[in-house]
Write an enzyme that holds these catalytic residues in place. Sequence first.
Site, short mmCIF file in Angstrom:
data_model
loop_
_atom_site.label_atom_id
_atom_site.label_comp_id
_atom_site.label_asym_id
_atom_site.label_seq_id
_atom_site.Cartn_x
_atom_site.Cartn_y
_atom_site.Cartn_z
N GLU A 123 1.08 -0.98 -0.10
CA GLU A 123 0.03 -0.10 0.01
C GLU A 123 0.92 1.11 0.27
O GLU A 123 2.17 1.18 0.21
CB GLU A 123 -1.06 0.26 1.14
N HIS A 238 -9.36 9.90 2.53
CA HIS A 238 -8.89 8.63 1.67
C HIS A 238 -8.97 9.32 0.14
O HIS A 238 -10.06 9.72 -0.19
CB HIS A 238 -10.00 7.58 2.19
N ARG A 282 -0.94 9.08 1.75
CA ARG A 282 -2.37 9.47 1.47
C ARG A 282 -2.75 10.92 1.59
O ARG A 282 -3.55 11.21 0.46
CB ARG A 282 -3.31 8.50 2.45
N HIS A 343 -11.83 10.04 6.19
CA HIS A 343 -11.64 8.64 6.16
C HIS A 343 -11.32 8.07 7.84
O HIS A 343 -11.76 7.27 8.53
CB HIS A 343 -10.56 8.15 5.31
N ARG A 378 -1.96 9.03 8.88
CA ARG A 378 -1.73 7.98 9.29
C ARG A 378 -1.10 7.03 8.00
O ARG A 378 -1.82 7.37 6.89
CB ARG A 378 -3.15 7.27 9.40
C1 SIN Z 1 -7.93 0.95 2.29
O1 SIN Z 1 -8.18 -0.42 2.04
O2 SIN Z 1 -7.34 1.68 1.53
C2 SIN Z 1 -7.89 1.42 3.73
C3 SIN Z 1 -6.94 1.13 4.57
C4 SIN Z 1 -6.61 1.91 5.64
O3 SIN Z 1 -7.34 3.13 5.90
O4 SIN Z 1 -5.46 1.95 6.26
#
Ligand code: SIN
Length: 512
Positions: A123, A238, A282, A343, A378
């Site tokens: 990620e 998000h 993010r 988010h 975060r």
């Molecule tokens: C996501 O799956 O993008 C959310 C995961 C997160 O907020 O850490």
Amino acid sequence: MNSVLVIGGGIAGLYTALELRRSDTHVTVLAKGTLAESSTWHAQGGIAAVLPGPHAGVGSPTGHGQDSVESHVADTIAAGAGHCDEPAVRILCSEAAAHIERLGALGTLFDRTADGSLAVGREAAHAASRILHIGGDATGEGIAAPLIRAARKDPGISVQEHSFAADLATRNGEVTGVVVLRHGEQQMVPADAVVLASGGAGGIFQHSTNPSVATGDGVAAAWRAGAAVADLEFFQFHPTALNVPGHPLISEAVRGEGAVLLDAAGRRFMTDYHPGGELAPRDVVSRSIALHLARTGGQEVFLDATSLGSDYLARRFPTLTAVTGQAGFDWTRDLLPVVPAAHYWMGGVWTDTHGRTSLPGLYAVGEVARTGVHGANRLASNSLLEGLVFGARAAAALAAGPAEWPTVEADAVELADGPMQAVRGDVQRVMSEHVSLVREDSGLRIAAKQLAEWRSAEGSRAEREDANLLLCSRLMAAAAFRRRESRGAHYRVDFPAMTEGPGSPTILRSAS
Ligand code: SIN
């Protein structure tokens, strides 16, 4: 400790409750809705953890060679824009593996590769593939369901659903219980200690990925009881919520696997804003989308996952294949219109690294807490992990019994109600317009003035939720006004630079 009340039925609340049972404490878990109505249940991407020994992330095509706890620490601090408490981050990353093992013992079935090793995904802003997942993209449910089963089976845990913790009861500056609203009846429930695990406050904004129960109840109740709160100006948006009613989340893991963002002209634009492109932190991706839309006059950008192939999308992301299909998209061929949506709140009730707030008898764990691990932004998939690690630490502190209670310096803030009845939609509009991804002095003043004109009512659950959203909005606007720099999720057009060095937290408490 004889009896502990845990407010919240997501990962942080249930794990704290189960860990408390190791010391034979009787636990009551209060959930506002059902146990399945939590942010945990809806989590898609996964849970970040560096595990000992070889696993699929080490040297995998998407990984960057050997992973380490040190690398997870470094990524968390970098994403947090220099605002994390490093000792708390070290605890988070180094204690992760033990809790992943415990989840396994409780019946959690993490996805595995063909050779039987744990499968790990990538990620944004992670230097290695270290995201464990379940059912492809149904990680939250895969973790929550065994926790719920274990809690229901334990005779020492009483689960009370549809029980709204309206306020904390205090005596001589100590928390003594909770005022609970259940089926319209109000009742005082005494406890030796209270653990807030009530989640976030996405309901402050017009677009949110959170379930509707996320109305800032924990922060609001803690504030009214006199606890210090910290870093409330930092709210993470998000980048990729599907731009349809309800704004379902399209997991960051989709970009982690190679999906890209395109503008209305079909151009990949993220590399114009950050060398990390779609896998930049993010806050950077969300803000870049907002700035790009403002620059190009667009309403939405598009997520292109078509290069991943229909078989892979169906296998790796079965939930999202269904969600996008229900919204009328075939994402193996169609571009998905996406917008940033509220988010995760990095700020919350101030705690030490044992979950203790500034108010004796009150603990906070999970999203409602500000432990300092997330800093100003975060890192993806660190939130479920925080619930485990700090839930267990709070349980251990409770089991250990009386200890010197922590204190913290906080600025006293006076907030007063105005004459007009607040309407949730109006609060959301003001906050989305002036206190979201891009902020500036004039907008923050407009928001503060408008929020001060409203008053909240006390009565039904919905009225109390509205009151909590209004209070949290006022606190967020006050904190955003104080921070005269841009850092992580807090971006001010009038102070676009980050001040040098680590940021100092914004810690506030009620003057009344
Ligand atoms: C996501 O799956 O993008 C959310 C995961 C997160 O907020 O850490």
